[in-house]
Write an enzyme that holds these catalytic residues in place. Structure first.
Site, mmCIF file in Angstrom:
data_model
loop_
_atom_site.group_PDB
_atom_site.id
_atom_site.type_symbol
_atom_site.label_atom_id
_atom_site.label_comp_id
_atom_site.label_asym_id
_atom_site.label_seq_id
_atom_site.Cartn_x
_atom_site.Cartn_y
_atom_site.Cartn_z
ATOM 1 N N LYS A 184 0.899 -1.145 -0.161
ATOM 2 C CA LYS A 184 0.073 -0.082 0.091
ATOM 3 C C LYS A 184 1.034 1.279 0.087
ATOM 4 C CE LYS A 184 -1.449 2.837 2.513
ATOM 5 N NZ LYS A 184 -1.760 4.162 1.719
ATOM 6 N N PRO A 185 0.985 1.783 -1.312
ATOM 7 C CA PRO A 185 1.869 3.191 -1.205
ATOM 8 C C PRO A 185 0.926 4.354 -0.529
ATOM 9 C CG PRO A 185 0.733 2.744 -3.343
ATOM 10 C CD PRO A 185 0.448 1.433 -2.412
ATOM 11 N N SER A 239 5.423 7.183 9.992
ATOM 12 C CA SER A 239 5.553 8.271 11.355
ATOM 13 C C SER A 239 5.467 7.133 12.299
ATOM 14 C CB SER A 239 4.317 9.105 11.394
ATOM 15 O OG SER A 239 3.280 8.503 11.427
ATOM 16 N N GLU A 260 10.202 0.846 10.218
ATOM 17 C CA GLU A 260 11.276 2.131 9.863
ATOM 18 C C GLU A 260 10.511 3.455 10.167
ATOM 19 O OE1 GLU A 260 14.156 1.601 9.114
ATOM 20 O OE2 GLU A 260 14.323 -0.648 8.369
ATOM 21 N N LEU A 261 10.682 4.146 11.319
ATOM 22 C CA LEU A 261 9.822 4.963 11.785
ATOM 23 C C LEU A 261 10.514 6.449 11.557
ATOM 24 C CD1 LEU A 261 8.237 3.299 14.742
ATOM 25 C CD2 LEU A 261 7.542 3.170 12.360
ATOM 26 N N CYS A 294 13.650 10.834 6.451
ATOM 27 C CA CYS A 294 13.885 10.286 8.045
ATOM 28 C C CYS A 294 15.132 10.516 8.299
ATOM 29 C CB CYS A 294 13.294 8.853 8.020
ATOM 30 S SG CYS A 294 14.003 7.787 6.932
ATOM 31 N N GLU A 391 10.435 16.240 14.461
ATOM 32 C CA GLU A 391 11.069 16.107 13.055
ATOM 33 C C GLU A 391 10.535 17.017 12.131
ATOM 34 O OE1 GLU A 391 9.548 12.381 11.544
ATOM 35 O OE2 GLU A 391 11.579 12.093 10.212
ATOM 36 N N SER A 451 22.538 6.136 3.680
ATOM 37 C CA SER A 451 21.794 5.028 2.904
ATOM 38 C C SER A 451 22.646 4.280 1.855
ATOM 39 C CB SER A 451 20.647 5.766 2.181
ATOM 40 O OG SER A 451 19.769 6.516 3.084
HETATM 41 P P1 NAP Z 1 2.553 8.183 7.698
HETATM 42 O O1 NAP Z 1 1.609 9.199 7.909
HETATM 43 O O2 NAP Z 1 2.779 7.587 8.737
HETATM 44 O O3 NAP Z 1 2.143 7.545 6.655
HETATM 45 C C1 NAP Z 1 2.926 6.343 5.971
HETATM 46 C C2 NAP Z 1 2.046 5.166 5.423
HETATM 47 O O4 NAP Z 1 1.106 4.788 6.565
HETATM 48 C C3 NAP Z 1 1.028 5.767 4.350
HETATM 49 O O5 NAP Z 1 0.990 4.832 3.378
HETATM 50 C C4 NAP Z 1 -0.043 6.043 5.124
HETATM 51 O O6 NAP Z 1 -1.329 5.978 4.167
HETATM 52 C C5 NAP Z 1 -0.314 4.872 5.953
HETATM 53 N N1 NAP Z 1 -1.157 5.108 7.221
HETATM 54 C C6 NAP Z 1 -1.592 6.096 7.656
HETATM 55 N N2 NAP Z 1 -2.265 5.973 8.592
HETATM 56 C C7 NAP Z 1 -2.597 4.546 8.716
HETATM 57 C C8 NAP Z 1 -3.142 3.747 9.499
HETATM 58 N N3 NAP Z 1 -4.228 4.147 10.533
HETATM 59 N N4 NAP Z 1 -3.088 2.401 9.237
HETATM 60 C C9 NAP Z 1 -2.374 1.824 8.097
HETATM 61 N N5 NAP Z 1 -1.751 2.627 7.327
HETATM 62 C C10 NAP Z 1 -1.729 3.844 7.719
HETATM 63 O O7 NAP Z 1 3.935 8.871 7.340
HETATM 64 P P2 NAP Z 1 4.498 9.780 6.151
HETATM 65 O O8 NAP Z 1 4.001 11.344 6.557
HETATM 66 O O9 NAP Z 1 3.804 9.390 4.982
HETATM 67 O O10 NAP Z 1 5.931 9.693 6.062
HETATM 68 C C11 NAP Z 1 6.766 10.539 7.098
HETATM 69 C C12 NAP Z 1 7.256 9.705 8.210
HETATM 70 O O11 NAP Z 1 7.803 8.523 7.593
HETATM 71 C C13 NAP Z 1 8.226 10.567 8.680
HETATM 72 O O12 NAP Z 1 8.042 10.515 10.248
HETATM 73 C C14 NAP Z 1 9.760 9.847 8.209
HETATM 74 O O13 NAP Z 1 10.761 9.928 9.108
HETATM 75 C C15 NAP Z 1 9.127 8.517 8.081
HETATM 76 N N6 NAP Z 1 10.141 7.805 7.673
HETATM 77 C C16 NAP Z 1 10.757 6.861 7.878
HETATM 78 C C17 NAP Z 1 11.694 6.053 7.341
HETATM 79 C C18 NAP Z 1 12.551 4.985 7.894
HETATM 80 O O14 NAP Z 1 13.321 4.239 7.056
HETATM 81 N N7 NAP Z 1 12.848 5.072 9.181
HETATM 82 C C19 NAP Z 1 11.972 6.279 5.723
HETATM 83 C C20 NAP Z 1 11.113 7.369 5.260
HETATM 84 C C21 NAP Z 1 10.124 7.982 5.837
HETATM 85 P P3 NAP Z 1 -1.876 7.448 3.652
HETATM 86 O O15 NAP Z 1 -0.975 7.784 2.719
HETATM 87 O O16 NAP Z 1 -3.170 7.028 3.175
HETATM 88 O O17 NAP Z 1 -2.062 8.344 4.810
#
Ligand code: NAP
Length: 488
Positions: A184-185, A239, A260-261, A294, A391, A451
């Site tokens: 799921k992207p 997140s 991976e948060l 991240c 962040e 990376s």
């Molecule tokens: P996000 O809001 O947590 O969303 C990530 C994914 O989760 C999206 O596909 C989102 O879908 C989905 N999602 C949201 N709510 C959900 C739920 N209740 N149940 C299941 N899936 C759900 O994060 P983001 O804003 O896209 O990404 C930014 C965050 O990712 C930052 O905190 C960053 O640090 C972190 N990140 C971490 C890494 C790592 O490797 N540690 C790498 C890249 C990014 P929707 O798009 O439909 O909301």
């Protein structure tokens, strides 16, 4: 870049769900729009899956699992290798698509495509190196055979900031290990992943091994899949807040889980560092992906004796960056992904300034369309500013100062996150002390980027658990089975 080329690239995407090797509309024909963040205009409508579509996707992954697990490792590796080659050939097309949906400049999109496709090449090579052990039990009476088998059907949820690479980092090892999957992207950037579905099918991936579900009802559609007793693994990048709730949901099925948060990377500059090198490293660590990474340096912790020089040189480079639509030549900083993201960046900068920080450059969002924020450097940032803990996910470099090495380490570790840290020093004894003391999953010494597909990427503390890439990456998709063989 001509509008017709942009239209062509978007039109090449199949905007439907990819389930069991077929492209199909969502239940009830529902769709949602994907925007270009540089203009706010809609690029295309993609399928908006409902709960029944999610169920169909996990059904397809389960149905394909047994046969896929039995496919020779070399065949699995060859599919990945072929996909790596197709992606590489189509870099220009894929980069433009990524820039259109996500905003980053074309050069950054190309860099992500090179990085993301390398996971396919790396895991193509790992597929044929899955091995076990044979040993004699201490009492000599039995033989101990240890083998590795695929975990089983996986659910992969990915974020918007690296629309391709956050997927390939999971899909590559899963294919190599013999797992099937539902991906799921992010709803903001689903197009690169949909295009990847076509590429993997073209490379020969059997129907049902990879299933792609796009949806706006994310929680509602994902939860039943996570609670489906046939699912064996959940891997999530996103997140910390969402990650926590997914870990809770996965407890029911006792799933294998990788998380991976979020991050809050410290970037320490010691007084013995080569300051020009540190500034170059800072530009990479801060500005890769417009700061929406991240791994982005979130806190510059600089020795007080070099803070002015570092701040002046960093400011000169940040002020020199051209901001604009990522498709245009020479642009170094594109828009942030959406208005909410830009407003959060602005809020954190305003909070730091209210608490006493000085703006060396930037500090505002330019007028006009698109979700831009100017590259910003802040000095004299107080430790109680929100940016010290949260962040920022944007082009903002806050500088804090320290006097003693132990203070720098204490500041660096004073966060709930633990993904990556950077340190610049020419004293190797200090470097060893520092990388051993930093509470993070990764450390860059005298380099602003960590990376690498050949290295284990991942965090500790609230940055999650599990590793992607390196020799460790495939282990996340393998179970260990032990067989005791009686000698008779
Ligand atoms: P996000 O809001 O947590 O969303 C990530 C994914 O989760 C999206 O596909 C989102 O879908 C989905 N999602 C949201 N709510 C959900 C739920 N209740 N149940 C299941 N899936 C759900 O994060 P983001 O804003 O896209 O990404 C930014 C965050 O990712 C930052 O905190 C960053 O640090 C972190 N990140 C971490 C890494 C790592 O490797 N540690 C790498 C890249 C990014 P929707 O798009 O439909 O909301």
């Amino acid at each position: 870049m001509s509008d017709s080329r942009e239209t062509q690239v978007v039109d090449a995407v199949n905007p439907q769900l990819f389930i069991g090797g077929q492209w199909r509309a969502a239940e009830g024909g529902k769709t949602f729009p994907v925007e270009d963040p540089s203009t706010g205009k809609i690029l295309v409508e993609v399928a908006d899956a409902g709960v029944a579509d999610g169920k169909a996707a996990i059904d397809a992954a389960v149905a394909a699992q047994q046969e896929w697990a039995a496919t020779p490792p070399r065949d699995r590796g060859e599919i990945l290798r072929k996909a790596f080659e197709i992606i590489t050939e189509r870099t220009d097309e894929l980069a433009l698509l990524m820039t259109l949906e996500m905003g980053k400049p074309l050069a950054e999109s190309k860099a992500e495509i090179a990085y993301g496709s390398e996971f396919f090449r790396w895991f193509a090579e790992e597929a044929v190196r899955i091995s076990g052990r044979y040993s004699i039990a201490p009492n000599g009476a039995t033989r101990l055979l240890t083998l590795k088998q695929p975990v089983g059907p996986c659910l992969m949820i990915t974020p918007w900031n690296f629309p391709l690479a956050m997927g390939t980092r999971k899909i590559g090892p899963a294919i190599a290990a013999g797992c099937t999957m539902v991906v799921k992207p992010a709803a903001l950037t689903p197009l690169s992943m949909l295009r990847l579905g076509d590429i993997l099918a073209e490379a020969g991936l059997p129907d049902g091994v990879l299933n792609i579900v796009t949806t706006k009802s994310t929680g509602e559609v994902m939860e039943p899949i996570i609670r489906d007793p046939r699912l064996r693994k959940l891997t999530f990048t996103g997140s910390t807040e969402v990650g926590r709730s997914l870990v809770e949901q996965s407890a029911q099925g006792l799933l294998r889980v990788s998380m991976e948060l979020g991050g809050n990377a410290p970037f320490i500059v010691f007084d013995d560092a080569d300051i020009d090198d540190a500034v170059d490293g800072a530009m990479l660590a801060k500005m890769r992906n417009i700061g929406e990474a991240c791994t982005a340096a979130n806190r510059f912790i600089v020795h007080e004796s070099v803070a002015e020089e570092f701040g002046t040189k960093l400011t000169a480079k940040m002020a020199d960056l051209s901001v604009g639509r990522g498709t245009e030549d020479g642009i170094k900083v594109g828009p942030l992904v959406e208005a909410k993201q830009r407003d959060k960046v602005a809020e954190l900068v305003d909070d730091a300034v209210d608490k006493g920080a000085t703006i060396l450059t930037g500090g505002s969002a330019p007028d006009g369309e698109g979700y831009y924020y100017s590259p910003t450097v802040l000095s004299d940032v107080p430790l109680d500013a929100r940016i010290a803990k949260e962040e920022v996910f944007g082009p903002v470099a806050p500088i804090f100062t320290f006097t003693e090495e132990e203070d720098a380490l204490q500041m660096a570790n004073d966060t709930e996150f633990g993904l990556v840290a950077y340190a610049f020093t020419q004293d190797y004894s200090r470097a060893i002390r520092v990388y051993e003391a930093l509470e993070t999953g990764m450390v860059g010494i005298n380099q602003g980027i960590v990376s690498n597909p050949a290295a284990p990427f991942g965090g500790v503390k609230a940055s999650g658990f599990g590793r992607e890439g390196g020799a460790e990456g495939i282990e996340e998709y393998l179970e260990t089975k032990y067989v005791g063989l009686a000698l008779g």
